[in-house]
Write a protein that holds these residues in place. Sequence first.
Motif, PDB file in Angstrom:
ATOM      1  N   GLU A 228      12.677 113.769  -0.706  1.00  0.00           N
ATOM      2  CA  GLU A 228      13.688 113.964   0.336  1.00  0.00           C
ATOM      3  C   GLU A 228      14.393 112.653   0.673  1.00  0.00           C
ATOM      4  O   GLU A 228      15.598 112.628   0.927  1.00  0.00           O
ATOM      5  CB  GLU A 228      13.015 114.543   1.586  1.00  0.00           C
ATOM      6  CG  GLU A 228      13.965 115.072   2.626  1.00  0.00           C
ATOM      7  CD  GLU A 228      14.486 116.460   2.310  1.00  0.00           C
ATOM      8  OE1 GLU A 228      15.459 116.862   2.966  1.00  0.00           O
ATOM      9  OE2 GLU A 228      13.948 117.133   1.411  1.00  0.00           O
TER      10      GLU A 228
ATOM     11  N   VAL B 216       2.760 117.455  -0.236  1.00  0.00           N
ATOM     12  CA  VAL B 216       3.348 116.865   0.973  1.00  0.00           C
ATOM     13  C   VAL B 216       4.039 115.559   0.633  1.00  0.00           C
ATOM     14  O   VAL B 216       5.210 115.333   0.982  1.00  0.00           O
ATOM     15  CB  VAL B 216       2.256 116.615   2.036  1.00  0.00           C
ATOM     16  CG1 VAL B 216       2.858 116.038   3.298  1.00  0.00           C
ATOM     17  CG2 VAL B 216       1.513 117.907   2.346  1.00  0.00           C
TER      18      VAL B 216
ATOM     19  N   ALA C  83      10.898 118.963   1.433  1.00  0.00           N
ATOM     20  CA  ALA C  83       9.961 118.409   2.405  1.00  0.00           C
ATOM     21  C   ALA C  83       9.176 119.515   3.104  1.00  0.00           C
ATOM     22  O   ALA C  83       7.971 119.386   3.335  1.00  0.00           O
ATOM     23  CB  ALA C  83      10.712 117.561   3.432  1.00  0.00           C
TER      24      ALA C  83
ATOM     25  N   ALA D 105       5.277 120.332   2.894  1.00  0.00           N
ATOM     26  CA  ALA D 105       4.488 120.294   4.127  1.00  0.00           C
ATOM     27  C   ALA D 105       3.449 121.402   4.178  1.00  0.00           C
ATOM     28  O   ALA D 105       2.451 121.298   4.900  1.00  0.00           O
ATOM     29  CB  ALA D 105       5.405 120.379   5.344  1.00  0.00           C
TER      30      ALA D 105
ATOM     31  N   LEU E 265       8.207 114.741   0.616  1.00  0.00           N
ATOM     32  CA  LEU E 265       8.782 113.706   1.486  1.00  0.00           C
ATOM     33  C   LEU E 265       9.448 112.596   0.682  1.00  0.00           C
ATOM     34  O   LEU E 265      10.555 112.147   1.017  1.00  0.00           O
ATOM     35  CB  LEU E 265       7.686 113.129   2.383  1.00  0.00           C
ATOM     36  CG  LEU E 265       7.151 114.067   3.473  1.00  0.00           C
ATOM     37  CD1 LEU E 265       5.968 113.428   4.183  1.00  0.00           C
ATOM     38  CD2 LEU E 265       8.255 114.406   4.474  1.00  0.00           C
TER      39      LEU E 265
END
Length: 414
Positions: A181, A174, A270, A274, A178
């Motif tokens: 990204e 996760v 991302a 997730a 992120l």
Amino acid sequence: MTSICKTHDPLSVPPKPESVEPAQSEVRRPARSLIFLLAAGAGLSVASLYYSQPLLGVLAAEFGAGAREAGFVPTLTQLGYALGILLLAPLGDRHDRRRIILGKSVLLVLALLAAGLAGDFGGFLLASLAIGVTATLAQDFVPAAASLAPEQSRGRIVGTVMTGLLMGILLSRVVSGLVAEFWGWRAMFAAAAVGIGLIGLASWRWLPRFVPTTQLSYRALLASLPVLLGRHRELRRAALAQGLLSVGFSAFWSTLAIMLHGAPFHLGSAVAGAFGLAGAAGALAAPMAGHLADRRGPALVIRLAAGLAALSFGLMSLGTQLSPTVQLVLLGIATVGFDLGVQAALIAHQSIVYGLDPGARSRLNAVLVVSMFVGMAAGAVAGSLLFAQWGWLAVTGMATLTSLAALAVRGLRD
């Protein structure tokens, strides 16, 4: 605060364990802050293995590598981890674990920085191998917890530390997705290096010293691994069953990002990362496995866990013909299930293995974890090849079969 003492070498007196723990009245439950440090150390260390997985699509595009070549990244990382466990983890029985933790922390920081600064795909692959070898730091924290815990609560304390390790595995994806990204994939490896540096300093400051449990030479330590494997039937069963579960686990995570990156999803790093949240939900429930293992025995936990993993992977296979939206929802639900199954089985297997011989915990753990990461490396290779040749259904089908094989190894009855 140590709970171990020096006694005979295993090769000189084969029928007897290497050491005897002190009476339980003399063993204090470690402070919560110390358990938290062990859990955080295990989690941050093992997370280093998985930062690259949601980035495989991005890395392949940047370095001009195909899906098959990108699969070498997790393969080399997992093989490096297995090699590091085999060659380095046994040292925990021979030397003060606190010193080993500090040394590995320094080396892991350097490996992470090398990955973040890699200028070509070959350099990144070499850095991935180095990360795998040095991230075995995580497996120095888990035996430390087992050594510090009293027998009656060992399953629960090891389960708590394992929760930190499992959350590191799952949330790493996760965080990595992120960070990549918004700030780029190189920033992720730089931040990871800082985190490991901090945990190394905290461990040196607050961990107690650990008294070695054997005076065996390094060569004899390595030679004792097959002796321990041959001596303990439960170690052999645990290693094989957990290795089979790891094949499907790794095949899923090694191909998920590439699958989501392509048609019909066209999703970025991302979203792939997730999915670690779904896995984390399963990992949060995993400490109950340690508690249940203490009360009802680990064999029951392992059978339930392997069955849940097989059911979850089978559900993914059935969902491949559904619409993309429904397939994503099904993937999320199944990810919770198989992660819970794989992690609960690992905690229960460790509960069995750590009780076999207190003086050889680092080596017993090394055998179990080597088998697990050999399975992960095999799963990464097989998953990449199957996905490239036959698609996602082949990956989930293989994972279902290997989970059923693990259930067969444990048997319906002991």
